[in-house]
Scaffold this active site. Sequence first.
Site, PDB file in Angstrom:
ATOM      1  N   HIS A  67       1.987   4.573  -2.856  1.00  0.00           N
ATOM      2  CA  HIS A  67       2.141   6.007  -2.599  1.00  0.00           C
ATOM      3  C   HIS A  67       3.553   6.476  -2.954  1.00  0.00           C
ATOM      4  O   HIS A  67       3.736   7.509  -3.599  1.00  0.00           O
ATOM      5  CB  HIS A  67       1.881   6.306  -1.121  1.00  0.00           C
ATOM      6  N   HIS A  98       0.839  -1.199   0.000  1.00  0.00           N
ATOM      7  CA  HIS A  98       0.000   0.000   0.000  1.00  0.00           C
ATOM      8  C   HIS A  98       0.877   1.253   0.000  1.00  0.00           C
ATOM      9  O   HIS A  98       0.693   2.153  -0.833  1.00  0.00           O
ATOM     10  CB  HIS A  98      -0.908  -0.003   1.234  1.00  0.00           C
ATOM     11  N   GLU A  99       1.820   1.293   0.916  1.00  0.00           N
ATOM     12  CA  GLU A  99       2.692   2.463   1.007  1.00  0.00           C
ATOM     13  C   GLU A  99       3.641   2.555  -0.188  1.00  0.00           C
ATOM     14  O   GLU A  99       4.023   3.652  -0.606  1.00  0.00           O
ATOM     15  CB  GLU A  99       3.480   2.438   2.321  1.00  0.00           C
TER      16      GLU A  99
END
Length: 379
Positions: free
Chosen positions: A36, A32-33
């Site tokens: 980003h 998920h990170e």
Amino acid sequence: MDLSAWWGSLWDTALIKVIPFLFVLTVIVFFHELGHYLVGRWSGIRILAFSIGFGPELVGFNDRRGTRWKLCAIPLGGYVKFFGDENAASVPSRTALDSATAEEKRGAFQNASVGRRAATVAAGPFANFILSIVIFAATAYASGIVVGDPVVSDVREGSPAAAAGILPGDRILTADGERIAYFSDLQRYVSSRAGTPIQLEVERAGAPRQLTVTPREETQTDGFGNSFKTPVIGIVANAETAAFRTQELGAVEALQYGVSQTWFVTERTVAFIGGIFGGTQASDQIGGPIRIAQVSSQVATLGFAPLLNLAALLSISIGLLNLLPVPMLDGGHLLFYGFEAVRGKPLSDRVQEVGFRIGLALVMLLMVFAFWNDLSSLT
């Protein structure tokens, strides 16, 4: 006290319950990170930190771009901190921006175009869906999938199937016009249609018949003793009638399977969330870290592939949760950027601050509610 026995018991607990939980959560949070991080970097935004976990740093290093990669003490999430952020939730820091040089300001998150900021924020949940597709596809490619013919071996007395006139030996051909190739196709179709009549075409003694069955939601128990509610029609397929077998998949077929599974789970999760707000789904099915740890430890006993599939399921849930239009979550940021795109300028700092405070309160309430459900399930 026998210290060796105590240490052995502690190690067994960690091995069985803690390690699978940390593995699943770390994989999901990392990807998920990473979404980003990658899109933010490609967008020219300066990244100060990439963290797995919150709280005090346990171990870390700085890369050549000045990003601090670190593992922190509280392994219940993670964050990417961009230049210009006040905290891990990307609340803007006017102090940092006002004191920055012109060159530094060019790399600030808040000074990127609204499109680049939106892409950077959306990349986290998007990465969760990609992770799920990859996991489902990889496990299917490596081990194949178990399939069985949609032939009924038994009909439960008093079930919706019995009321509809379904008999042992019937082969299910279609459901509402959709082809049913395998027994699992029918299970998936029924699983989202509690209380909704389904038009079935069945083959009986070589002739087609049209029947109508209405799934009924029932509480069932899995092999670990966990209770859950699901729509059923009350038919059973065994190895003799369904000829269960493992079907090997090529690379393209496995990828298609991964996309199909991810889409199906996404649809079911969205329907579940909508059902909670609509009052048709029980909110006690929402779980937090304790339940995730419990399920992770149970699934880990089945092998590494089932644990990976659990990670894929949870990754979809995390992706969807983050897309909710709640400030503090990715969806809340996207909501603000939507307003900015329409207005031609960002919302005021005051409005954003109030929004983040409301979002924080909602997220905290959700966490408390999930913990309460977890503790209730243990009693």
